[in-house]
Each structure stands twice: as C-alpha cells, then as structure tokens.
Design an enzyme around this catalytic site. Structure first.
Site, PDB file in Angstrom:
ATOM      1  N   GLY A 182       0.814  -1.218   0.000  1.00 40.07           N
ATOM      2  CA  GLY A 182       0.000   0.000   0.000  1.00 40.07           C
ATOM      3  C   GLY A 182       0.837   1.254   0.000  1.00 40.07           C
ATOM      4  CB  VAL A 199      -4.984  -8.489  -5.352  1.00 43.11           C
ATOM      5  CG1 VAL A 199      -4.943  -8.120  -3.881  1.00 43.11           C
ATOM      6  CG2 VAL A 199      -6.193  -9.350  -5.671  1.00 43.11           C
ATOM      7  CG  LEU A 200      -2.177  -1.927  -4.378  1.00 45.53           C
ATOM      8  CD1 LEU A 200      -1.899  -1.313  -5.732  1.00 45.53           C
ATOM      9  CD2 LEU A 200      -2.661  -0.881  -3.392  1.00 45.53           C
ATOM     10  CG  ASP A 201       1.354  -3.051  -3.398  1.00 43.34           C
ATOM     11  OD1 ASP A 201       1.786  -2.712  -4.511  1.00 43.34           O
ATOM     12  OD2 ASP A 201       1.084  -2.241  -2.492  1.00 43.34           O
ATOM     13  CG  ASP A 202      -1.771 -10.620  -3.560  1.00 44.93           C
ATOM     14  OD1 ASP A 202      -1.066 -10.949  -2.587  1.00 44.93           O
ATOM     15  OD2 ASP A 202      -2.589 -11.382  -4.105  1.00 44.93           O
TER      16      ASP A 202
END
Lengths: 283, 283, 283, 283
Positions: free
Chosen positions: B200, B225-228
C-alpha cells in the site's frame, strides 16, 4: 528416497542431453533434478542428474557397463553416486572449535548427510565435544620435526576408517603434497579471508592493517599450492573503523562456519565438479 | 547469435526431458542453455531451453505444428520465443525519475535487449530525459474523476505501438482491472518495500515508524489485487536508528533501481514462468 | 578492564554533551566510548558513554547522588551499568536446539559476557546439551490447561536465580501479559520471519506460499502484543524457486542464530535503548 | 540549515570531549551530530562535530583564532568546514559512462551536495551527457608520449575552476605522482575489484580466471602507489559458475556505481578522516 546421481563432463557438442536423457528414460529412471553447464570459452559441457532408484531398471553395479558406450562416444569423464551410501568424513581441527561445533550440530540436525567417521586433532581440546557427539577422537600431536610421521599416522587412520572426505575445520597445519595427493578433490579447507586477498598466515591481521571495509572467508579444495585450490564458497560481512582486530576475528568466525558448512554439504550431496582450478556448484 | 527459447510447464512424469531433448536434437538444435524445475508438492514440471537457430531444421513458423503432438502428449502449456525479435516496452513513470533514468541508461549500455517503444507519464517532468535518450514521450494527465478516459488513451497508445511489456517505473497510479487484464503477466511494477510487509501507500513511512533494521524493494507482476502479484525479485539494505525518513527514501532508490531492472531484464530474456501466484526465474 | 556505562535519554537541548562530559571529566573518568543520537522529529536526545573505572573518583554507589542534579536539570531518564557485574541470563527453549546450541557455544567462546543462570524448557530434549555446557536445566511442562501454573513456576525460578534477561531461543509458547510485565525490555525473542511480514505462526510456510525471494529473521523485545515489540536486529538470505519449504527452514536456522545472538550480545553490552517501540543500538 | 563541521584528531587523553563540547557550548553552538573514535592500538582520538550556525556566537572566520589554544593544548590536527559552501568537484571519465551517469543523476536528485564544476575526459563520448546535465565538458586527449602535457592542461583546468575534489569515475589513466601530490586526499577512484584482491589491470578477467564466488568494487583515495590508497567503501555481489566474463562486468557496474557514489557523498559531507592509510568514516 534412494537416488543415484550422475556427474559428467565432456567436450560440448550436440546431442549430449538427449542421449543421457534417453539412456536414463530407457531404463525407467524418474529424474528428480537435472542441471547442466556450458563453458563456452573452453567448449566444455557439465551435467548433474539425480533420479529415484525405485523403478530404475539397472542396479548401480550394472550401470557402468551399460553407460560405457555412451560415455565413450562423447568422451565423458563421469561418476555415479548412490545417495543411500553416505560419505565417510574425517574432521581435522586444532584449537579453535567453532567450525567443529557447528559441523557437529548440523550433522545432528540432519543437515549433513554423512557418517562422521572420526575427529583428528593436534591438540586435545576437542575431545569432550567429540565425546558429547559420540564421534571417535584421535589426538595426533604434530611435532614440526616429525611431521611426516604424524601424517603417516593420520593417513593410516583415514584408511582404516575408509574416509571419503577430509574437512579441515580450522586445522592449523599445512598438509604435505603426499597427503594432498592421497585425497584429490576430497579435502576441504576454510581460509579466513576473501581469497585471493590475504592468503597465508594471519589474514585478519592483514585485513585490519589494510583497512578493508568487508572481511570474508573462503572454503576451497586443498591442492599442493597453499590457499590456491578451487574455491567452493565465499562470503563477506561488513566492518567499520569501529571494529578492532578482535571484532574482525569474532565476526569472521560466523563467516567461517557458514562457508565451510555449505561447502561440506554441497560436496556430500555430490553437487560439485572441478575444472580449470574452479568449481561448478550445481544448485 | 539468434536463438529460440522454449518455455513450458506440465504435470510431472517420466520422459519429459528425454522427449523434448529428442525433439530438439532430431531437428538439429544446438542447445545453449537448458534449465528445469519441479514443484514436488504440486507435481508440476517447468522447463526453459534455449538453442541456436543456425543449424535448426525448423523455422519458428513451423515449430508449433511440429511440436504440437509432443505438447499434447504431456499436456504442456508452452510458448517459443525468438531472441532476434526483441520485446517492445512501454515505460510508465510519474515524478520520481530514478528508475526511469536507470532503465534508459541500461538500455543504452546494452543490458536490456528490447525496443523502448514509448514513455508514458501523468506528469511532464520526464520529457527532457525521454528526448535525450530519443524515446517517444506521451504526457497523459490522470484526472481522478476521468481516470477511465486516461487509461483508454494509454491503452490505445500501447496498442498503436504494439507493446509487449509495460514497466511501471515508479508510476504512482493504481491501474484498473481492465488495464491489468489487457496485459496479463506483462506489467511489471516496483514496490518500495519488502513485500508482503508494508504494502500500500507510503511504505518508507511505515517502515520508519515500525523501526525495522532493513528496508527493501520488490518487483512483481501486476495483478488485480494491489501489491499482491507474483514476486520477481527483492532486495534489502541495512538501516539503523541514525537513518531518518529521508535516508530511507534515498537508500531505497538504489534498491528500487536494482530490483526493477533485474526483473525487466529477466522478463526480456524470457526467464520467468508464473504459477500459483509465484515465479520461477531460470538463471 | 572494569568500566561503567551510562545510558540516558532526555528532551534535546543545548549543553547536554558538555554537561555530561564535564561531569565525567570532573570525576576523572577516562572515556572509552561515547555515542549519541538525536531524533529530530520527536526532539529527543540519547547517549551512551563508557569509561574506565580505574581512576574514576566516584564509586558506582555514589554515582546516583552525584549525577542526580544534572539529570534533573535536563529531565533525563538514565541508568548506569557496571561491566564487571555480568547480567544473569535464562535461556528458554522448546525442541529446536539450534539457537540454544549457538548461544551456549558463543558463551563458552567468550562472545557473550553474562552468567548463564539456567535453561528452562517445556521439553526434556535440551537436557544433555545443558549438562555438557554445565548450565542448570529445568524442565517445566506447559499443559495448555494449566499454563498459569507453569508460568508461576518459571517466574519463581527466574526470581530464585536473580535473572536479568530472558532469552527465548525458539521457545514455542506465547508468554502471558503477566510474565511480560515482570521483565520489561528484558525478554528477547527470535521470530523466524522478516517482521512485520509473516508475524504469527508458521512464517516459513507463509513465506513459501507467498513466493518471496528473500527470507528473514527478527530478534525483538517481547511486549504484550505478539511479534510487535521493538526490533533489535534483522537479517535476510536469498532463496529461489528451487528452495523447498524444508530448505527455507534450514536456511532460516542460520538467520535465527545470527540475529538472536547479536541481539543478546548488544543487550549484555548495554548498547540498546528503547523508545517509541523502536530501538537505538549504539555500536 | 547552515552548519559547521569540525574534524579533528589528536593523541588520546582525558578531557578532549569535555573541552571541545565546552568550547562549542560556550559559544552557543547547537550540536546536531557528534561522533568520535579511538584507535586503542595507536593511542589516537578522532572526532567529528556538526552544529547549527544560527545561534553560534563566532563567525567561521573567527573560529581558528578562538579554537587555537585548545587545539594546541591537545596537539590536534583539525579543520572546520562550512556546509553552506559546497565543494567544487571535477569528474574524470574515459569511455565507460555508467559511473558518470549515476553521479550526474544523483547530483540532480540532490543526493550529492556539491558544485559539479567540470567533466574532464580523454575521449569525447561523455560530451552529450555533460551537455544534458549542463556541466562544462573538456576533452583532453592523453597521448602516452605526451602525458605530462595533458596532465598540465588538466591541472590548469582544475586550478581555474577552483576544484576541491577530483572523482575518477572509471578514468582509465594512471595519474602521475605530481598530479596526486597536488590533490592530497582529494582524489577518489573506483577500482573494479575487492581490493587488495585483483589490483591492477583487468580485475574482472582475473576474478573470472580465479573462480571466485563474489566480485567486488572498491572506492579509495588515490595515492602514489596504484590501488593502494585508503579504502573508503567496498561492496560485493554473488556470482556463480553460470556467470560469464561479460556477466561479471555487467554485475560489477552496479557495484562500481554504488561504492563510488557513497564515497563521494561521504567526502562531500566531510565524514572521512584518513590515518595510517585507512579511513574513519563517521556515520
């Protein structure tokens, strides 16, 4: 799981992988790992293959005869190892016990797949530790004037214990060419510097005097030339002007343990091939 | 030297290596690199083979038809890449230019085998740099209220430039699922933390507040999915209580450049396979 | 050489260093090390001074009264430590013995200036090792239903042995708030991940599932919140897709030993100050 | 914030810190950083103090006269630096531009507090880059037969630009003793090996031939003896048998940039003291 490991090298040319893969597949091998390397400059090919022995159609006794034609065709140097026959190891040590302690603990933990056949030392210091880990201990004093006799006693012990690998875990005596010749590519030493920097005696003192910002340690096979054998592993750690000589020695102990234990493990797992005074370490 | 690279994965079983090696050898391939991986837990097999095209008996146009039966037999997902056709890359950037500068310089030095098709930015800052390195520059402002329109303009540009890979070189906008879906496993981002820690926004602030002793950076494929997404590369550097937030940011810049440029190079060299939200990076 | 160590923190303002240096010089101290730190954001000042006791004009018994006016003037929190009084340490361990073995060996080597007062375990496995290194061993089984009683027994032992520091050398039980409160900033744990990533149970499993490219370990002071205390030291090592879960665990053991032993040594040398859930580690 | 930095060294004895701190406090200095070092073996004391000039009661012009009695009493070598007067730097480069590119970008980013006075090269390659970053570029060819004349032209340029620091950013010419003598402890070089290993020409070739498992880079002050000056910073990266000579060179470029830029920054921030052919780098 019992496995066999084939290590080979030969001049590079087309068809090696296909031929070896076909040979193994033809005898119903279930390959678990395979790795290869090419040295373009020298035109050499290197390979390590490991397969499960469960369904394998050949016994390892039959392997040589079956594999010989293929090996001949490609001009291979090769050997096959049986992972169910762990190597027999002799640990040589003097008075610094940190590498020995580390190797004994790792062996107990299961990290080092070998039989610790014996510990040899020119000092009695390691005996309690040897007894705790239940490894036979032999104290052979090395009188400078009678070094040859000491080495003969050592070699007799190694022969009697059918030793495959000698590990110099901070053993502070230089081995004679005769000793080295008896265990080609089977003696691993740890030198407490980042070789080729600071070869020879008192490397921490030399590093301190030179004012380097990193200190290192090196594990290597022992050859006739001191600190010049094929390097297996190296590592370094950061120091600063705040570190006194004793801090270098203390930080270096951790490096020595790491690089020596890795080298020993890789040797035991038959991951190392030597050529041109270098190592290929298959991972 | 022109080469072809075959990347494949399939359920693991006996004979894969022999079959692939035979296929290539049968068409007179001179294998230069070959690497493989098994995931024992999932029972999967992965392989990357690179061979010289000089003597190869098939054109890459004919390859698919010839290889299809074997691929079908083993249930392979596969693709073949032609090293003489470098990928076309779009670099996205916002106002921090260190990663962009680094990638442009590495490309000039020959480290990154690709065509830099264009630079896209939501700010004008990078334009002089783009002009210096002679890469077309497109400023597309991203108004939060009209983000979809901006993305449409970006996607049109990417299509027009036939872009294969999008590199987010500190591009500070979150891409929509629509954008991500258009470039599956073809968008590489750098996140300025050691993921999954500090995902994040404002990871250096979070790292500073938590009092960690190492900071990191992560390059990964972008997923919904953010940063995943699958992690390609990570690295860390040591910090201490002496480092203020701005020191973290400065030290982090070097990490970001390293992990992003490595990920881009490995992608361009067709070294990466994804599965189970992870990467296999063949070396 | 016997030395005294003064650790202090206070709101930052002019004249602190001059005042402390004058105080010590005025009592004929020979300063050996001095280090300081400012947190600009919080406006705090931290200092560690070590001096030889040979010529020092005050006994450490007289120190508090003599230093009090100065401490009051600057609003200091402070303490003075006597290096000739080594801390008394309890080692807690469960079934994984690598950290314990490492600490015992380092203590024997002289790396850890402390008295190993006792070893406490909820399993009998460590007893032979404890006996070899001649440290009293206490087996206190921890029945989940009767955990409070077990902790009471542990606390009684710690009190009886006048323990200053509790080291959780892979002790697999969560301590209750009551236990933690009894030893504020005096319980050091090693967690086998790069915190804050993978806090809680089975961090190697979580790291393997996430596909990270580095694994880590963290030593920290224990607070009421699990894995959330001030971080003392962290380190990482590189892994790849080739590393199976068991390889992560094996590589992690080396990290755990390093970060735990460093944290313990720094605590024993009175190098650590805590504030804002972080540590200042003076080097 | 404008600050002054005092750097000093002297024989170690009681009262130095108290005297210096009193002197500064007596003139109303607000100390921001202070660090010190003792070399016990040589009996030397080193100190760096930085204070805000806002409330300071002395101008830096008056400082020398005011500080002289104290300096004389303790036999100090000392200098005081004014952070509001950034050093003037000359960058020397040949044909490899990665270090130059890196330094120019870092300077632009604000990482390097200095004036880039000029770029000097024995080749024209760097000119476009110099123009882009708006740094004056001077091409001075170095004909081996007329090297002295070239150096005279360089020295004239340095004098005309009032250069404080010369950075050899992969400048492939050996400087004469005359040149070195003109800028004592003010010429920083980067050598592409882990010194003292592989000093002299072609270190990557030598490292490849020796089969080391880590390669390094070293930044150091230039002295009359080639590759022998005080080491400022070193770093290493891991290689394996898979890395060809060109991979070593490519990986090494990143090391060179890191160790050179750190050394330059530390010099510009007046963090480095030299003694006994070593450096103290205050952090």
């Amino acid at each position: 799981m019992n496995t066999a490991i084939l290590l080979l090298d030969c001049p590079d040319r087309k068809g090696i992988v296909a031929s070896v893969a076909n040979f193994l597949y033809g005898h119903n091998a279930n390959i678990i790992h395979a790795d290869q390397h090419r040295d373009d400059g020298l035109g050499l090919f290197f390979m390590r293959v490991e397969w499960a022995l469960d369904d394998f159609a050949l016994s390892l006794g039959e392997f040589a005869a079956a594999f010989a034609p293929l090996a001949r065709e490609f001009g291979m140097r090769w050997r096959v190892e049986d992972s169910s026959r762990p190597l027999r190891v002799a640990l040589f040590v003097s008075r610094y016990l940190h590498c020995l302690t580390d190797l004994l603990h790792r062996h107990q933990t299961g990290e080092l797949p070998c039989v610790l056949a014996l510990i040899v030392s020119n000092h009695p210091d390691a005996e309690p530790l040897a007894r705790f880990y239940e490894v036979p201990f032999h104290h052979i004093a090395v009188d400078p004037a009678r070094k040859e006799a000491a080495e003969t006693a050592q070699l007799d012990l190694l022969a009697a214990h059918e030793v495959d690998l000698v590990v110099l875990a901070r053993y502070m005596q230089v081995l004679s060419p005769r000793f080295v010749a008896a265990y080609p590519q089977s003696i691993i030493n740890v030198h407490h510097s980042f070789l080729p920097a600071f070869s020879g005696a008192r490397p921490y003192h030399a590093a301190y005097a030179r004012g380097v910002k990193l200190i290192g340690a090196t594990s290597h096979y022992v050859t006739e030339v001191l600190d010049d054998g094929p390097i297996i592993e190296q590592d370094v750690t950061r120091i600063s002007h705040r570190d006194r000589l004793e801090d270098l020695i203390q930080k270096g102990r951790d490096l020595e343990r790491m690089v020596l234990s890795r080298a020993v493990r890789w040797h035991l797992e038959h991951r190392i091939l030597c050529y041109a005074n270098k190592t290929v370490v298959f991972d």
